[in-house]
Scaffold this motif. Structure first.
Motif, PDB file in Angstrom:
ATOM      1  N   GLY A  70       2.980  -6.762  -5.209  1.00 30.68           N
ATOM      2  CA  GLY A  70       1.548  -6.680  -5.509  1.00 30.68           C
ATOM      3  C   GLY A  70       1.016  -7.840  -6.330  1.00 30.68           C
ATOM      4  N   GLU A  72      -1.349 -10.151  -7.678  1.00 32.39           N
ATOM      5  CA  GLU A  72      -2.815 -10.132  -7.760  1.00 32.39           C
ATOM      6  C   GLU A  72      -3.411 -11.484  -7.369  1.00 32.39           C
ATOM      7  OE1 GLU A  72      -4.630  -7.411  -8.455  1.00 32.39           O
ATOM      8  OE2 GLU A  72      -2.793  -6.255  -8.676  1.00 32.39           O
ATOM      9  N   LEU A  79      -3.347  -5.116   1.000  1.00 26.12           N
ATOM     10  CA  LEU A  79      -2.959  -3.739   1.310  1.00 26.12           C
ATOM     11  C   LEU A  79      -3.175  -3.478   2.796  1.00 26.12           C
ATOM     12  CD1 LEU A  79      -4.325  -1.442  -1.544  1.00 26.12           C
ATOM     13  CD2 LEU A  79      -1.957  -1.811  -0.894  1.00 26.12           C
ATOM     14  N   ARG A  84      -3.633   3.468   3.122  1.00 27.71           N
ATOM     15  CA  ARG A  84      -3.900   2.682   1.907  1.00 27.71           C
ATOM     16  C   ARG A  84      -3.484   3.394   0.621  1.00 27.71           C
ATOM     17  NH1 ARG A  84      -7.186  -1.935   1.449  1.00 27.71           N
ATOM     18  NH2 ARG A  84      -7.773  -2.703   3.483  1.00 27.71           N
ATOM     19  N   THR A  85      -3.709   4.694   0.564  1.00 27.83           N
ATOM     20  CA  THR A  85      -3.360   5.437  -0.655  1.00 27.83           C
ATOM     21  C   THR A  85      -1.869   5.348  -0.923  1.00 27.83           C
ATOM     22  OG1 THR A  85      -5.172   6.966  -0.183  1.00 27.83           O
ATOM     23  CG2 THR A  85      -3.542   7.662  -1.808  1.00 27.83           C
ATOM     24  N   TRP A  86      -1.073   5.551   0.100  1.00 29.42           N
ATOM     25  CA  TRP A  86       0.384   5.491  -0.044  1.00 29.42           C
ATOM     26  C   TRP A  86       0.836   4.099  -0.477  1.00 29.42           C
ATOM     27  CZ3 TRP A  86       4.477   2.808   2.083  1.00 29.42           C
ATOM     28  CH2 TRP A  86       5.737   3.321   1.807  1.00 29.42           C
ATOM     29  N   TRP A  87       0.305   3.073   0.183  1.00 32.08           N
ATOM     30  CA  TRP A  87       0.687   1.697  -0.159  1.00 32.08           C
ATOM     31  C   TRP A  87       0.240   1.334  -1.578  1.00 32.08           C
ATOM     32  CZ3 TRP A  87       4.223  -1.194   1.909  1.00 32.08           C
ATOM     33  CH2 TRP A  87       4.591  -0.989   3.232  1.00 32.08           C
ATOM     34  N   SER A  88      -0.920   1.796  -1.958  1.00 33.59           N
ATOM     35  CA  SER A  88      -1.423   1.526  -3.305  1.00 33.59           C
ATOM     36  C   SER A  88      -0.504   2.143  -4.359  1.00 33.59           C
ATOM     37  CB  SER A  88      -2.837   2.075  -3.430  1.00 33.59           C
ATOM     38  OG  SER A  88      -3.341   1.840  -4.700  1.00 33.59           O
ATOM     39  N   LYS A  89      -0.105   3.392  -4.138  1.00 34.10           N
ATOM     40  CA  LYS A  89       0.818   4.051  -5.075  1.00 34.10           C
ATOM     41  C   LYS A  89       2.167   3.347  -5.101  1.00 34.10           C
ATOM     42  CE  LYS A  89      -1.091   8.713  -4.759  1.00 34.10           C
ATOM     43  NZ  LYS A  89      -0.867  10.074  -4.256  1.00 34.10           N
ATOM     44  N   LYS A  90       2.659   2.960  -3.925  1.00 30.02           N
ATOM     45  CA  LYS A  90       3.955   2.279  -3.836  1.00 30.02           C
ATOM     46  C   LYS A  90       3.915   0.958  -4.602  1.00 30.02           C
ATOM     47  CE  LYS A  90       7.206   0.295  -0.491  1.00 30.02           C
ATOM     48  NZ  LYS A  90       8.384   0.634  -1.252  1.00 30.02           N
ATOM     49  N   THR A  91       2.864   0.193  -4.413  1.00 35.23           N
ATOM     50  CA  THR A  91       2.728  -1.088  -5.100  1.00 35.23           C
ATOM     51  C   THR A  91       2.639  -0.884  -6.608  1.00 35.23           C
ATOM     52  OG1 THR A  91       1.597  -1.987  -3.166  1.00 35.23           O
ATOM     53  CG2 THR A  91       1.356  -3.198  -5.216  1.00 35.23           C
ATOM     54  N   GLN A  92       1.876   0.109  -7.041  1.00 32.05           N
ATOM     55  CA  GLN A  92       1.740   0.369  -8.475  1.00 32.05           C
ATOM     56  C   GLN A  92       3.067   0.792  -9.088  1.00 32.05           C
ATOM     57  OE1 GLN A  92      -1.008  -0.443 -10.273  1.00 32.05           O
ATOM     58  NE2 GLN A  92       0.445  -0.133 -11.936  1.00 32.05           N
TER      59      GLN A  92
END
Length: 145
Positions: A70, A72, A79, A84-92
């Protein structure tokens, strides 16, 4: 309706992605070795099993992929449009784990230097690698025991 072969090919492609000995990591390792620096690879005793550990300098070098970690404001980190929600959580979670490992290493007086995949592109590779070498050998930048 989704094409079932599309799912199989995506699964195959994702299974081919390596976590170790990636091209950017090999590039950094070859450069450091050519400069006479010796290191350990993925030491089990250090938090997160970092890519490169230079015990003499008390430094860990992490070669991170921009997409997976991730990065920045990087063109290589976008993403995916699906899930998107899953990828966002995975990246975080990956970012949190990276930070936690850096803090553990810092508490052991081991400095972490991060080399991003995008900084190893051909147009800026030489400068990035020279900067890395300078950070490693500059004793004022490292912890002394």
């Amino acid at each position: 309706m989704a094409n079932p072969n599309e799912s199989n090919s995506r699964s195959y492609i994702m299974s081919m992605i390596k976590g170790r000995d990636t091209k950017p990591e090999l590039l950094v390792r070859r450069f450091l070795h050519s400069k006479g620096l010796r290191y350990s690879l993925h030491p089990n005793k250090l938090a997160g099993k970092p890519d490169i550990y230079l015990a003499r300098y008390g430094i860990v070098v992490e070669v991170r992929g921009c997409f997976w970690h991730g990065h920045e404001n990087c063109s290589l980190f976008i993403l995916p449009k699906t899930n998107r929600t899953w990828w966002s959580k995975k990246t975080q979670k990956t970012k949190d784990r990276d930070y936690r490992n850096e803090m553990i290493l810092l508490s052991q007086k081991i400095k972490t230097i991060v080399v991003w995949e995008c900084s190893l592109r051909s147009n800026c590779r030489k400068q990035s690698l020279e900067n890395l070498y300078s950070k490693i050998v500059d004793s004022s930048d490292t912890f002394l025991y």
